[in-house]
Design a protein around this motif. Structure first.
Motif, short mmCIF file in Angstrom:
data_model
loop_
_atom_site.label_atom_id
_atom_site.label_comp_id
_atom_site.label_asym_id
_atom_site.label_seq_id
_atom_site.Cartn_x
_atom_site.Cartn_y
_atom_site.Cartn_z
N GLU A 1 9.27 -1.20 -3.12
CA GLU A 1 10.35 -2.15 -2.87
C GLU A 1 9.91 -3.13 -1.79
O GLU A 1 9.41 -2.75 -0.75
CB GLU A 1 11.59 -1.38 -2.40
N ASN A 2 10.08 -4.42 -2.08
CA ASN A 2 9.74 -5.46 -1.12
C ASN A 2 10.86 -6.49 -1.07
O ASN A 2 11.18 -7.10 -2.09
CB ASN A 2 8.46 -6.20 -1.55
N GLN B 1 3.21 -3.46 5.40
CA GLN B 1 2.93 -3.46 3.97
C GLN B 1 2.75 -2.05 3.40
O GLN B 1 2.59 -1.88 2.20
CB GLN B 1 1.67 -4.28 3.69
N ILE B 2 2.79 -1.03 4.29
CA ILE B 2 2.60 0.35 3.83
C ILE B 2 3.95 0.92 3.41
O ILE B 2 4.87 1.00 4.22
CB ILE B 2 1.95 1.20 4.93
N LYS B 3 4.09 1.29 2.14
CA LYS B 3 5.38 1.67 1.58
C LYS B 3 5.55 3.18 1.57
O LYS B 3 4.63 3.90 1.19
CB LYS B 3 5.51 1.14 0.15
N PRO B 4 6.75 3.66 1.97
CA PRO B 4 7.02 5.10 1.94
C PRO B 4 7.04 5.62 0.51
O PRO B 4 7.17 4.86 -0.44
CB PRO B 4 8.42 5.21 2.57
N ASP B 5 6.88 6.95 0.38
CA ASP B 5 6.81 7.58 -0.95
C ASP B 5 8.23 7.76 -1.50
O ASP B 5 8.82 8.82 -1.36
CB ASP B 5 6.08 8.92 -0.84
N TYR C 1 0.85 -1.19 0.00
CA TYR C 1 0.00 0.00 0.00
C TYR C 1 0.89 1.24 0.00
O TYR C 1 2.08 1.14 0.28
CB TYR C 1 -0.90 -0.02 1.24
N PHE C 2 0.31 2.39 -0.29
CA PHE C 2 1.07 3.62 -0.40
C PHE C 2 0.86 4.47 0.85
O PHE C 2 -0.29 4.82 1.16
CB PHE C 2 0.63 4.40 -1.64
N CYS D 1 -11.97 -1.25 3.49
CA CYS D 1 -13.24 -1.96 3.71
C CYS D 1 -13.02 -3.45 3.95
O CYS D 1 -13.88 -4.13 4.51
CB CYS D 1 -14.20 -1.76 2.53
N CYS D 2 -11.86 -3.97 3.50
CA CYS D 2 -11.58 -5.41 3.66
C CYS D 2 -10.62 -5.70 4.81
O CYS D 2 -10.17 -6.85 4.95
CB CYS D 2 -11.02 -5.97 2.35
N ASN D 3 -10.26 -4.68 5.59
CA ASN D 3 -9.37 -4.89 6.74
C ASN D 3 -8.09 -5.61 6.33
O ASN D 3 -7.56 -6.43 7.07
CB ASN D 3 -10.13 -5.67 7.83
N GLY D 4 -7.59 -5.30 5.12
CA GLY D 4 -6.46 -6.06 4.59
C GLY D 4 -5.10 -5.42 4.79
O GLY D 4 -4.09 -5.98 4.36
N VAL D 5 -5.03 -4.24 5.43
CA VAL D 5 -3.75 -3.53 5.53
C VAL D 5 -3.05 -3.87 6.84
O VAL D 5 -3.67 -3.82 7.90
CB VAL D 5 -3.97 -2.00 5.46
N ARG D 6 -1.77 -4.22 6.75
CA ARG D 6 -0.95 -4.38 7.94
C ARG D 6 0.22 -3.41 7.81
O ARG D 6 0.69 -3.14 6.71
CB ARG D 6 -0.44 -5.83 8.08
#
Ligand code: DHB
Ligand code: FE
Length: 254
Positions: free
Chosen positions: A242-243, A228-232, A209-210, A220-225
């Motif tokens: 990058e992962n 997983q949130i990526k810096p700009d 995610y961004f 809405c799907c409660n899918g973010v942890r």
């Protein structure tokens, strides 16, 4: 033939529901309304959607705890197994569009000891700049906005694509109506899907995610942890996602 696991799980689900009904003193009319809601959801073909919205992320959390490695999250309904193979360093097929923001998707695949995994498949899919999926919506070809790349001898992968946008899950049916009645909405934050596979390892299904993106804090799907949130990060006007994935062995350690 009786099955102990089904008995154990279903009995606890039923007991959990009974506790909720008792706690809220649900009336017979409300119960009937709930039954009719379930019927309508089935008729609308939205049983998978409804269950995924509320429960899929919990199954991901259970798998994460069981296996370790990079945190997985929901797959969503738009994974297609036959995405085209993209050469390492190549480009995912996208439409030329004024709204395109170029995106680099790169990183590594390693094992839990940090050793590179060569020849791992990193399967990537995401929305168009207007929130649709190739092979699913609007006659966009199935080989657009998705692709597989194989890691090199040092476990590295690199492809170019374009930045996706927030996506609204189908909101005209019973699932959307329920989310709205609960004070919610049907939006997912912009995301890039990944499925990472290598022989002998547990397949990782996850998303990026961004940071600061709309709905990142209210999916809405409660899918973010959080991880997983990526810096700009931008390089020469290209957004970089990058992962460094870590794959767990495909047997659950006991
Ligand atoms: C849905 C769509 C997605 O792209 C996703 O990642 C999760 C869920 C959906 O339409 O339900
Ligand atoms: Fe998605």
């Amino acid at each position: 033939m009786s099955n102990n696991r089904i008995d154990a799980v279903v009995s606890d689900i039923v007991n959990g529901i009974r506790q909720a009904l008792i706690k809220h003193e649900v009336t017979f009319d409300e119960y009937r309304a709930g039954v009719m809601y379930a019927v309508k959801t089935g008729e609308a073909g939205e049983i998978p959607l409804l269950l995924d919205v509320f429960l899929n992320s919990t199954i991901s959390d259970i798998e994460n705890a069981a296996y370790g490695g990079t945190e997985g999250t929901i797959e969503g309904p738009y994974y297609l197994p036959d995405a085209p193979l993209i050469s390492n360093g190549g480009e995912i097929l996208t439409y030329d569009d004024d709204r395109n923001v170029p995106m680099i998707v790169r990183g590594t695949v390693k094992d839990l000891q940090g050793r590179p995994i060569a020849g791992a498949t990193v399967d990537i899919w995401h929305s168009t700049p207007d929130g649709y999926y190739g092979g699913i919506h609007n006659d966009i070809p199935a080989n657009y906005y998705r692709g597989k790349v194989l890691t090199d001898s040092e476990g590295r992968y690199f492809v170019r694509s374009t930045v996706p946008v927030p996506y609204k899950i189908p909101d005209q049916g019973p699932t959307g109506a329920l989310l709205e009645m609960m004070g919610g909405h049907s939006w997912r934050p912009a995301h890039v899907h990944f499925k990472v596979r290598a022989d002998g390892y547990h397949t990782l299904t996850t998303q990026s995610y961004f940071e600061q993106g709309d709905y990142v804090d209210d999916d809405c799907c409660n899918g973010v942890r959080q991880v997983q949130i990526k810096p700009d990060v931008r390089e020469n006007g290209e957004k970089v996602i990058e992962n460094d994935f870590q794959l767990a062995p495909d047997v659950i350690a006991s």
